[in-house]
Design a protein around this motif. Sequence first.
Motif, PDB file in Angstrom:
ATOM      1  N   ILE A 137      58.350   5.923  20.559  1.00 23.17           N
ATOM      2  CA  ILE A 137      57.855   7.153  19.923  1.00 23.17           C
ATOM      3  C   ILE A 137      58.138   7.143  18.427  1.00 23.17           C
ATOM      4  O   ILE A 137      57.261   7.443  17.611  1.00 23.17           O
ATOM      5  CB  ILE A 137      58.505   8.400  20.579  1.00 23.17           C
ATOM      6  N   LEU A 138      59.371   6.793  18.057  1.00 23.17           N
ATOM      7  CA  LEU A 138      59.759   6.811  16.642  1.00 23.17           C
ATOM      8  C   LEU A 138      59.838   5.373  16.108  1.00 23.17           C
ATOM      9  O   LEU A 138      60.913   4.856  15.810  1.00 23.17           O
ATOM     10  CB  LEU A 138      61.094   7.526  16.463  1.00 23.17           C
ATOM     11  N   SER A 139      58.684   4.757  15.958  1.00 24.39           N
ATOM     12  CA  SER A 139      58.630   3.441  15.320  1.00 24.39           C
ATOM     13  C   SER A 139      58.786   3.627  13.814  1.00 24.39           C
ATOM     14  O   SER A 139      58.743   4.754  13.292  1.00 24.39           O
ATOM     15  CB  SER A 139      57.290   2.767  15.630  1.00 24.39           C
ATOM     16  N   VAL A 140      58.967   2.526  13.098  1.00 24.26           N
ATOM     17  CA  VAL A 140      59.102   2.596  11.641  1.00 24.26           C
ATOM     18  C   VAL A 140      57.856   3.230  11.015  1.00 24.26           C
ATOM     19  O   VAL A 140      57.947   4.031  10.078  1.00 24.26           O
ATOM     20  CB  VAL A 140      59.344   1.187  11.054  1.00 24.26           C
ATOM     21  N   THR A 141      56.685   2.897  11.566  1.00 24.22           N
ATOM     22  CA  THR A 141      55.428   3.461  11.051  1.00 24.22           C
ATOM     23  C   THR A 141      55.402   4.978  11.192  1.00 24.22           C
ATOM     24  O   THR A 141      55.003   5.704  10.266  1.00 24.22           O
ATOM     25  CB  THR A 141      54.226   2.860  11.805  1.00 24.22           C
ATOM     26  N   VAL A 142      55.856   5.477  12.358  1.00 23.74           N
ATOM     27  CA  VAL A 142      55.878   6.915  12.596  1.00 23.74           C
ATOM     28  C   VAL A 142      56.888   7.597  11.667  1.00 23.74           C
ATOM     29  O   VAL A 142      56.626   8.679  11.128  1.00 23.74           O
ATOM     30  CB  VAL A 142      56.219   7.212  14.074  1.00 23.74           C
ATOM     31  N   VAL A 143      58.052   6.966  11.469  1.00 20.90           N
ATOM     32  CA  VAL A 143      59.074   7.524  10.577  1.00 20.90           C
ATOM     33  C   VAL A 143      58.535   7.646   9.154  1.00 20.90           C
ATOM     34  O   VAL A 143      58.701   8.679   8.497  1.00 20.90           O
ATOM     35  CB  VAL A 143      60.345   6.653  10.603  1.00 20.90           C
ATOM     36  N   VAL A 144      57.873   6.597   8.669  1.00 22.07           N
ATOM     37  CA  VAL A 144      57.292   6.626   7.320  1.00 22.07           C
ATOM     38  C   VAL A 144      56.203   7.697   7.230  1.00 22.07           C
ATOM     39  O   VAL A 144      56.107   8.422   6.228  1.00 22.07           O
ATOM     40  CB  VAL A 144      56.717   5.242   6.950  1.00 22.07           C
ATOM     41  N   ALA A 145      55.400   7.828   8.292  1.00 19.81           N
ATOM     42  CA  ALA A 145      54.343   8.843   8.311  1.00 19.81           C
ATOM     43  C   ALA A 145      54.940  10.253   8.264  1.00 19.81           C
ATOM     44  O   ALA A 145      54.438  11.126   7.543  1.00 19.81           O
ATOM     45  CB  ALA A 145      53.484   8.673   9.563  1.00 19.81           C
ATOM     46  N   LEU A 146      56.015  10.477   9.023  1.00 14.71           N
ATOM     47  CA  LEU A 146      56.673  11.787   8.997  1.00 14.71           C
ATOM     48  C   LEU A 146      57.241  12.090   7.607  1.00 14.71           C
ATOM     49  O   LEU A 146      57.110  13.216   7.110  1.00 14.71           O
ATOM     50  CB  LEU A 146      57.793  11.826  10.040  1.00 14.71           C
ATOM     51  N   GLY A 147      57.876  11.083   6.991  1.00 14.68           N
ATOM     52  CA  GLY A 147      58.413  11.262   5.638  1.00 14.68           C
ATOM     53  C   GLY A 147      57.315  11.587   4.643  1.00 14.68           C
ATOM     54  O   GLY A 147      57.474  12.472   3.789  1.00 14.68           O
ATOM     55  N   SER A 148      56.187  10.889   4.750  1.00 13.73           N
ATOM     56  CA  SER A 148      55.053  11.137   3.850  1.00 13.73           C
ATOM     57  C   SER A 148      54.470  12.524   4.067  1.00 13.73           C
ATOM     58  O   SER A 148      54.119  13.231   3.108  1.00 13.73           O
ATOM     59  CB  SER A 148      53.962  10.079   4.074  1.00 13.73           C
ATOM     60  N   LEU A 149      54.387  12.941   5.334  1.00 15.80           N
ATOM     61  CA  LEU A 149      53.859  14.260   5.663  1.00 15.80           C
ATOM     62  C   LEU A 149      54.734  15.365   5.088  1.00 15.80           C
ATOM     63  O   LEU A 149      54.232  16.357   4.539  1.00 15.80           O
ATOM     64  CB  LEU A 149      53.779  14.400   7.186  1.00 15.80           C
ATOM     65  N   VAL A 150      56.044  15.187   5.171  1.00 18.57           N
ATOM     66  CA  VAL A 150      56.991  16.166   4.637  1.00 18.57           C
ATOM     67  C   VAL A 150      56.844  16.274   3.111  1.00 18.57           C
ATOM     68  O   VAL A 150      56.870  17.370   2.549  1.00 18.57           O
ATOM     69  CB  VAL A 150      58.430  15.762   5.029  1.00 18.57           C
ATOM     70  N   LEU A 151      56.686  15.124   2.447  1.00 22.86           N
ATOM     71  CA  LEU A 151      56.509  15.125   0.994  1.00 22.86           C
ATOM     72  C   LEU A 151      55.203  15.792   0.596  1.00 22.86           C
ATOM     73  O   LEU A 151      55.165  16.623  -0.330  1.00 22.86           O
ATOM     74  CB  LEU A 151      56.553  13.687   0.460  1.00 22.86           C
ATOM     75  N   VAL A 152      54.120  15.462   1.297  1.00 19.99           N
ATOM     76  CA  VAL A 152      52.814  16.056   0.995  1.00 19.99           C
ATOM     77  C   VAL A 152      52.858  17.563   1.220  1.00 19.99           C
ATOM     78  O   VAL A 152      52.296  18.339   0.433  1.00 19.99           O
ATOM     79  CB  VAL A 152      51.711  15.401   1.860  1.00 19.99           C
ATOM     80  N   ARG A 153      53.530  17.991   2.309  1.00 19.96           N
ATOM     81  CA  ARG A 153      53.660  19.428   2.558  1.00 19.96           C
ATOM     82  C   ARG A 153      54.333  20.133   1.388  1.00 19.96           C
ATOM     83  O   ARG A 153      53.863  21.184   0.921  1.00 19.96           O
ATOM     84  CB  ARG A 153      54.472  19.670   3.836  1.00 19.96           C
ATOM     85  N   GLY A 154      55.435  19.557   0.881  1.00 18.12           N
ATOM     86  CA  GLY A 154      56.145  20.151  -0.235  1.00 18.12           C
ATOM     87  C   GLY A 154      55.285  20.252  -1.478  1.00 18.12           C
ATOM     88  O   GLY A 154      55.242  21.293  -2.144  1.00 18.12           O
TER      89      GLY A 154
END
Length: 314
Positions: A137-154
């Motif tokens: 579920i939490l592959s490196v790709t998913v972790v990077v995507a979540l981090g990017s999503l959080v930054l874009v949200r901000g």
Amino acid sequence: MSLNSTAFFHPPYFLLVGIPGLEKEQFWIAFPFCIMYAISVLGNITLLLIIKAEPGLHEPMYLFLAMLAFTDLVLSTSVLPKTLGIFWMGSGEIGFVSCLVQMFFIHTFSSVESGVLTAMAFDRYIAICNPLWHSSILSVTVVVALGSLVLVRGVLLVSPSCFLLHRMPFCQHHIISHSYCEHMAVVKLACGDTRVNVIYGLFVALVVIGSDTILISVSYTMILRVVMRQPSTEARLKAFSTCASHVCVILAFYVPALFTFFTHRFGQSIPPYIHKMVANLYLLVPPMLNPIIYGVRTKKIWDRVVLLFRQKGN
């Protein structure tokens, strides 16, 4: 007065006064602030270097921790150098555009920090409640995507606040009763109708803090249910131990954040210097504590730190 009057142009600069009510004490307050900032910078850079250098730490939990460390560096550096300049040298002038840029970084990365803490709660939920599915579920790709999503949200949530302020008319008032360009402190200096600014600022705060605290609460409620079903006390203690660091970090971030949020809007009876002091500590204490908490309580990181100092000692 007409809107075309020169009195409504943006001021060339704002004047940050520091902590109103503690002007005489600010010189000495700067010393512990400086020490905390130095610890924050040293601790978070050390964390980033250790996580980068150690392949065994390239896991979701530590990648989120690296995001948190980077966010803390940006947050504290956006505020503290200027604050120390005000306290020690009285250099409170900050250009209009520079003020908006500082405000953008402070509020964007406060949102990012909240989002990363939420992602870390999700990581703990998967690790404890669905351990067999964690790596898929939490592959490196998913972790990077979540981090990017959080930054874009901000960025998407905070940018309109800066844009709205840039379009606002300002009169002769240019003194900010704060040590940094906080959104509501700048809004109060505008001459025009600021209802849109106030409502949007409240909306952003509720979206970020509200949604993230709900998601974190749900994650830890489900974790607690699973942990309490563990057959042995040792298993329960081990599960609680894996969450203890994250819970400490959450409390260090959200308690002063919520205090600042509510006192700004409903705490008129609270002395301004207490509000401003907590607002400064809110951007300084979590970045200082986070690497200490994770460094001491996370065995892999602590072992790496000990090994690093032993190598330097030899």
